[in-house]
Every structure is written in structure tokens, then in C-alpha cells.
Design an enzyme around this catalytic site. Structure first.
Site, PDB file in Angstrom:
ATOM      1  N   LEU A   6      12.720  -8.348  -4.452  1.00 25.14           N
ATOM      2  CA  LEU A   6      12.038  -8.602  -5.716  1.00 25.14           C
ATOM      3  C   LEU A   6      12.604  -7.661  -6.771  1.00 25.14           C
ATOM      4  O   LEU A   6      12.791  -6.477  -6.499  1.00 25.14           O
ATOM      5  CB  LEU A   6      10.533  -8.358  -5.588  1.00 25.14           C
ATOM      6  CG  LEU A   6       9.755  -9.337  -4.742  1.00 25.14           C
ATOM      7  CD1 LEU A   6       8.316  -8.859  -4.574  1.00 25.14           C
ATOM      8  CD2 LEU A   6       9.772 -10.720  -5.351  1.00 25.14           C
ATOM      9  N   THR A   8      11.125  -6.428  -9.160  1.00 27.94           N
ATOM     10  CA  THR A   8      10.122  -5.433  -9.528  1.00 27.94           C
ATOM     11  C   THR A   8       9.840  -4.424  -8.413  1.00 27.94           C
ATOM     12  O   THR A   8       9.038  -3.514  -8.586  1.00 27.94           O
ATOM     13  CB  THR A   8       8.802  -6.126  -9.899  1.00 27.94           C
ATOM     14  OG1 THR A   8       8.383  -6.935  -8.803  1.00 27.94           O
ATOM     15  CG2 THR A   8       8.959  -6.984 -11.146  1.00 27.94           C
ATOM     16  N   CYS A   9      10.502  -4.566  -7.280  1.00 28.71           N
ATOM     17  CA  CYS A   9      10.270  -3.701  -6.114  1.00 28.71           C
ATOM     18  C   CYS A   9      11.139  -2.445  -6.217  1.00 28.71           C
ATOM     19  O   CYS A   9      12.365  -2.537  -6.311  1.00 28.71           O
ATOM     20  CB  CYS A   9      10.597  -4.474  -4.838  1.00 28.71           C
ATOM     21  SG  CYS A   9      10.589  -3.493  -3.340  1.00 28.71           S
ATOM     22  N   ASP A  10      10.494  -1.278  -6.208  1.00 30.02           N
ATOM     23  CA  ASP A  10      11.230  -0.017  -6.321  1.00 30.02           C
ATOM     24  C   ASP A  10      12.223   0.179  -5.178  1.00 30.02           C
ATOM     25  O   ASP A  10      13.338   0.656  -5.397  1.00 30.02           O
ATOM     26  CB  ASP A  10      10.264   1.173  -6.352  1.00 30.02           C
ATOM     27  CG  ASP A  10       9.495   1.247  -7.657  1.00 30.02           C
ATOM     28  OD1 ASP A  10       9.967   0.682  -8.668  1.00 30.02           O
ATOM     29  OD2 ASP A  10       8.415   1.868  -7.669  1.00 30.02           O
ATOM     30  N   ARG A  13      15.249  -1.901  -5.762  1.00 30.56           N
ATOM     31  CA  ARG A  13      16.076  -1.317  -6.819  1.00 30.56           C
ATOM     32  C   ARG A  13      16.915  -0.154  -6.290  1.00 30.56           C
ATOM     33  O   ARG A  13      18.085  -0.012  -6.640  1.00 30.56           O
ATOM     34  CB  ARG A  13      15.202  -0.827  -7.969  1.00 30.56           C
ATOM     35  CG  ARG A  13      14.682  -1.946  -8.827  1.00 30.56           C
ATOM     36  CD  ARG A  13      14.015  -1.375 -10.048  1.00 30.56           C
ATOM     37  NE  ARG A  13      12.759  -2.086 -10.254  1.00 30.56           N
ATOM     38  CZ  ARG A  13      11.809  -1.706 -11.066  1.00 30.56           C
ATOM     39  NH1 ARG A  13      11.938  -0.597 -11.751  1.00 30.56           N
ATOM     40  NH2 ARG A  13      10.725  -2.414 -11.199  1.00 30.56           N
TER      41      ARG A  13
END
Length: 104
Positions: A6, A8-10, A13
Site C-alpha cells: 500500500l 500509505t503503508c510505512d 515505503r
């Protein structure tokens, strides 16, 4: 190398930053191909499902008891992330073991 996760997933990233040559595919927007999910489920079994997620907690007991592949197809965010496909190898998560295998 393809990284399924995702945007938005840290954790996703961090993995993508460490693997700049990886192709990123957002599971919410793009989904995960059925054959990739089947291979990942055969390799990782029940650990492929993120049972600590908000999505999981929102499911009924009947839904949770259903086929994991059907659940992942209907709710791709239930997949533990990231799922990294590197040729014939697959890695799940971004723990030290996965980092050591991919970064040397």
C-alpha cells in the site's frame, strides 16, 4: 522485482526506499494477480493474512472462516505487507531476514 503493498503503508515505503529498482504495485488500486496470491498462500500459508488489521477486525466470524484466497481477492488490504516477488522467490514483510536476503 515487484513489491506489492500500500502506498500509505510505512513499512512498504521503507522497503521501496531500500529497493529503488523494485516495481511498486498498490494492492488497493491494482490488486494482486490470482496466480501470485496462490503461490504466496502456498508458500506462507495463514501468515499471508494480516489478522491485526482494521479490515480483519471488521469482518464477521463467518467471513474470517472463509477461504483465505477469496478473502484476499475481496479485501486486498488484508494481505500482510509487503509481498516481494523476485523472480522465483517470494518474501513477506520487511523483517531483518527479508532485508538480509534482498540487500545482502
Amino acid at each position: 522485482m515487484i513489491l506489492y503493498g500500500l502506498k500509505t503503508c510505512d513499512t512498504c515505503r521503507k522497503a521501496l526506499k531500500s529497493l529503488p529498482d523494485a516495481e511498486f504495485r498498490d494492492v488497493r488500486a491494482d490488486g494482486v494477480p490470482g496466480e501470485v496470491l496462490e503461490s504466496a498462500h502456498a508458500r506462507f500459508g495463514a501468515s499471508l493474512l494480516n489478522t491485526r488489521s482494521t479490515t480483519w477486525r471488521g469482518l464477521s466470524e463467518a467471513e474470517r472462516a472463509g477461504d483465505p484466497l477469496s478473502l484476499l481477492a475481496a479485501h486486498p488490504t488484508l494481505m500482510k505487507r509487503p509481498l516481494i516477488v523476485d523472480g522465483g522467490e517470494m518474501h513477506l514483510g520487511w523483517g531483518r531476514d527479508v532485508q538480509a536476503a534482498l540487500l545482502g
